[in-house]
Enzyme design. Structure first.
Site, mmCIF file in Angstrom:
data_model
loop_
_atom_site.group_PDB
_atom_site.id
_atom_site.type_symbol
_atom_site.label_atom_id
_atom_site.label_comp_id
_atom_site.label_asym_id
_atom_site.label_seq_id
_atom_site.Cartn_x
_atom_site.Cartn_y
_atom_site.Cartn_z
ATOM 1 N N CYS A 1 1.162 -0.761 0.030
ATOM 2 C CA CYS A 1 0.065 0.158 0.301
ATOM 3 C C CYS A 1 0.523 0.988 -0.162
ATOM 4 C CB CYS A 1 -1.114 0.327 1.326
ATOM 5 S SG CYS A 1 -2.355 -1.584 1.058
ATOM 6 N N HIS B 1 -2.640 6.554 3.724
ATOM 7 C CA HIS B 1 -1.710 5.976 3.804
ATOM 8 C C HIS B 1 0.098 6.830 4.242
ATOM 9 C CE1 HIS B 1 -1.522 1.208 4.484
ATOM 10 N NE2 HIS B 1 -0.229 2.206 5.562
#
Length: 487
Positions: free
Chosen positions: A79, A129
Site C-alpha cells: 500500500c 496511507h
C-alpha cells in the site's frame, strides 16, 4: 472618376484567409482528471480481462472505451510504497516509502501540487496511507488520526482517513479535521462525495482521487446483496492454488468478488455523472489498484511477492477528447512511477525533473513511440505479512510483456515465460537452455537499477539510511535466511 467598392463580410473573410489572417481557434480546455484507486484488486479479477466468474459490467464497459494496459505493474506491490510512487512519480528508494506507515516528506513534489500550480482544483476522498507515524510510536498509531492540512500534499477538498478496512462503520476527517462517519458501505458514500465534488467543480479543471478500501481483506464484509450473487461451489480457481486449499480459495473468491461487484456499481454511478454533467469528453478517467492479492495461489494471501497475482493490477485510461472512444490494448508494461508523468503528458503539463517515471502518452496512439520494455519490481525490505520469518526476502526484478525475472541478494531467483506458463509454475532460472534469455534479462534489470542508483543492498542498510525502525518483529531472520546468503 475614382471607383470605390465595399468589401462585404463574406469577401473580407475570404480575403483574410488568403493571407492566413484567420481567427485563432479556441483553446481546448484543460482536461479534468479523475483517478479511481481500488485496494488489492488483482488484474485478472475483471470481466474484460477474461474472468467469467466476476461480475463487473460497468468496468467492462469502461474498458471498451479506454486504453487497456495488459501489463500494469505495481512496482512495489504494497500500500504505502505504491501511493508514494503514484503521488511523486518516483521509485520507493527515492521518495523513501518502502515500508508501510512511514511518512512522505513535505519536501516531495506531488501530483496535487503540480496540477494545482497549473490551475486545477484538487480533491482526495478515501484511504490515504502516506502520513505515517514517528519513530518510537506504535506503528499503526497514525491510522485513526486526522491528516493535518500541512500533510495533505497539495489536496484541498478532503474527506480522508489514513487507513481503515472496516468498510461498514468507518469514519473520516474533513478539511477542518472534523470527524464524520460514512453512511453504510463506505465506498458507496465516498463515491457520492466524489459525485458532489464533480458537480461543484465542473466549470474549472479539477484533479480528484477517489481511493476505495475494498476489495482488500476482510473479504466477507461486502453488502449482502452482492454476496448473494456468488456461489463458491460454482467458482473456478487458478491451477496454481494447491489442491487442499481450493475449497477455501472458492469461499474467499466469492467474498472478494462481492466487493468487486459492489465497486463496479459505484463506478457505473460515477461514470453516468460525467455524462449527465456534459464533461465526459474532456475528462481523463483512470481506474487501477495499488497491488493485487495472491488469494491462496501458491498457498498464500496478500501481496509484496513478485508473482503476477501480487504485482499485476487492472489499469484503464479513458480520455475521449484525445484517445477516442474505442478500446486500445497496450501489452507493453507500465510501472507505478510512470502513471504521474503520463497523466501530465495527457494534460500537456510540463513534467518536473524530480520525476523518475516515463511518460507513455505519446505511445498510446503510436506504439513505436512507447518508451518502456520492462517495468521494475522490487522489495527492499520485507515486512508485516511477508516478513523474513514468513519467507520474505529482498528482491529486485523486471516484468516485460512476456517474461518475469527476479533475483535475491544471493543471485538469480525466478524466471518465467508468462506466455507459455501463465500461472508461473515452471521456474526456468539457471537452466542451461535458457542461459541466453536469462543473461539478456539480467542486463535489462542491471540497467534499470543503475538508472535509479539502486545498488540492491540488504534491508537493514535502507532502514538505517532513512532512520526507520522495524515494526514489531519484522527485523527477525530465520536461520534459512543466512544459509541462503552463503550459497
Amino acid at each position: 472618376m475614382k471607383k470605390t467598392f465595399q468589401i462585404t463580410g463574406f469577401f473580407l473573410t475570404c480575403f483574410a484567409s488568403v493571407y492566413c489572417i484567420q481567427p485563432a481557434k479556441p483553446k481546448t480546455p484543460k482536461p479534468n482528471v479523475i483517478f479511481i484507486l481500488a485496494d488489492q484488486w488483482r488484474a485478472e479479477a475483471t470481466g474484460y480481462a477474461g474472468n467469467t466468474d466476476v461480475k463487473t459490467p460497468n468496468i467492462d464497459k469502461l474498458a471498451g472505451q479506454s486504453v487497456v494496459f495488459k501489463t500494469a505493474v505495481a512496482t512495489m506491490s504494497v500500500c504505502t510504497p505504491y501511493r508514494g510512487s503514484l503521488l511523486t512519480g518516483q521509485y520507493p528508494l527515492k521518495h523513501g516509502l518502502f515500508y508501510n506507515d512511514k511518512p512522505l516528506s513535505n519536501n516531495a513534489l506531488t501530483m496535487a501540487e503540480i496540477f494545482k500550480e497549473n490551475g486545477y482544483k484538487t480533491g482526495f476522498i478515501g484511504k490515504w496511507h502516506v502520513n505515517g507515524h514517528k519513530n518510537g510510536e506504535d506503528p499503526f498509531s497514525a491510522r485513526d488520526k486526522p491528516v493535518t492540512r500541512d500533510r495533505r500534499q497539495g489536496f484541498d477538498y478532503w474527506k480522508v482517513r489514513e487507513v481503515s478496512h472496516d468498510y461498514n462503520s468507518s469514519f473520516y476527517f474533513d478539511e477542518n479535521d472534523q470527524k464524520h462517519t460514512w453512511q453504510g458501505y463506505d465506498a458507496f458514500s465516498q463515491t457520492d462525495s466524489a459525485i458532489g465534488f464533480i458537480k461543484k467543480s465542473k466549470d474549472s479543471p479539477f484533479l480528484l482521487v477517489l481511493s476505495w478500501g475494498p476489495p482488500h481483506n476482510p473479504y466477507n464484509t461486502a453488502p449482502e446483496k452482492y454476496k448473494k450473487m456468488y456461489d463458491p461451489a460454482k467458482l473456478k480457481v487458478r491451477p496454481n492454488v494447491p489442491a487442499e486449499l481450493q475449497d477455501s480459495a472458492r469461499n474467499t473468491l466469492a467474498n472478494y468478488y462481492a466487493h468487486c461487484t459492489a465497486l463496479d456499481d459505484a463506478m457505473g454511478k460515477l461514470m453516468k455523472t460525467l455524462d449527465d454533467q456534459g464533461i465526459a469528453e474532456n475528462t481523463i478517467v483512470v481506474f487501477t489498484s495499488d497491488h493485487g492479492d495472491m488469494l491462496l495461489t501458491r498457498g498464500v494471501f496478500r501481496k509484496q511477492r513478485p508473482w503476477d497475482e501480487s504485482i499485476l493490477v487492472p489499469m484503464l485510461i479513458r480520455y475521449p477528447e484525445k484517445l477516442g472512444k474505442k478500446s486500445i490494448v497496450v501489452n507493453k508494461p507500465i510501472g507505478t512511477p510512470d502513471i504521474l508523468p503520463t497523466l501530465l503528458g495527457l494534460s500537456q503539463i510540463k513534467i518536473p525533473a524530480s520525476i523518475d517515471g516515463k511518460d507513455v502518452s505519446q505511445g498510446l496512439l503510436q506504439p513505436k513511440k512507447y518508451p518502456i520494455e520492462a517495468a521494475l519490481i522490487m522489495l527492499p525490505v520485507p515486512f508485516h505479512e511477508w516478513n523474513f520469518t514468513n519467507g520474505g526476502r529482498e528482491y529486485r526484478g523486471i516484468r516485460t510483456d512476456r517474461y518475469t525475472y527476479a533475483r535475491k541478494l544471493n543471485g538469480p531467483w525466478l524466471l518465467y515465460d508468462n506466455k507459455t506458463d501463465p500461472y508461473q509454475q515452471n521456474n526456468l532460472v539457471n537452466k542451461p537452455e535458457f542461459k541466453t534469455l536469462q543473461e539478456g534479462l539480467e542486463v535489462t534489470l542491471s540497467k534499470k537499477l543503475k538508472e535509479n542508483n539502486d545498488t540492491f543492498l540488504p534491508a537493514d542498510s535502507y532502514m538505517k539510511l532513512w532512520n526507520y525502525t522495524y515494526d514489531h518483529k519484522d527485523s527477525l531472520r530465520p536461520a534459512s535466511y543466512y544459509a541462503e546468503l552463503k550459497k
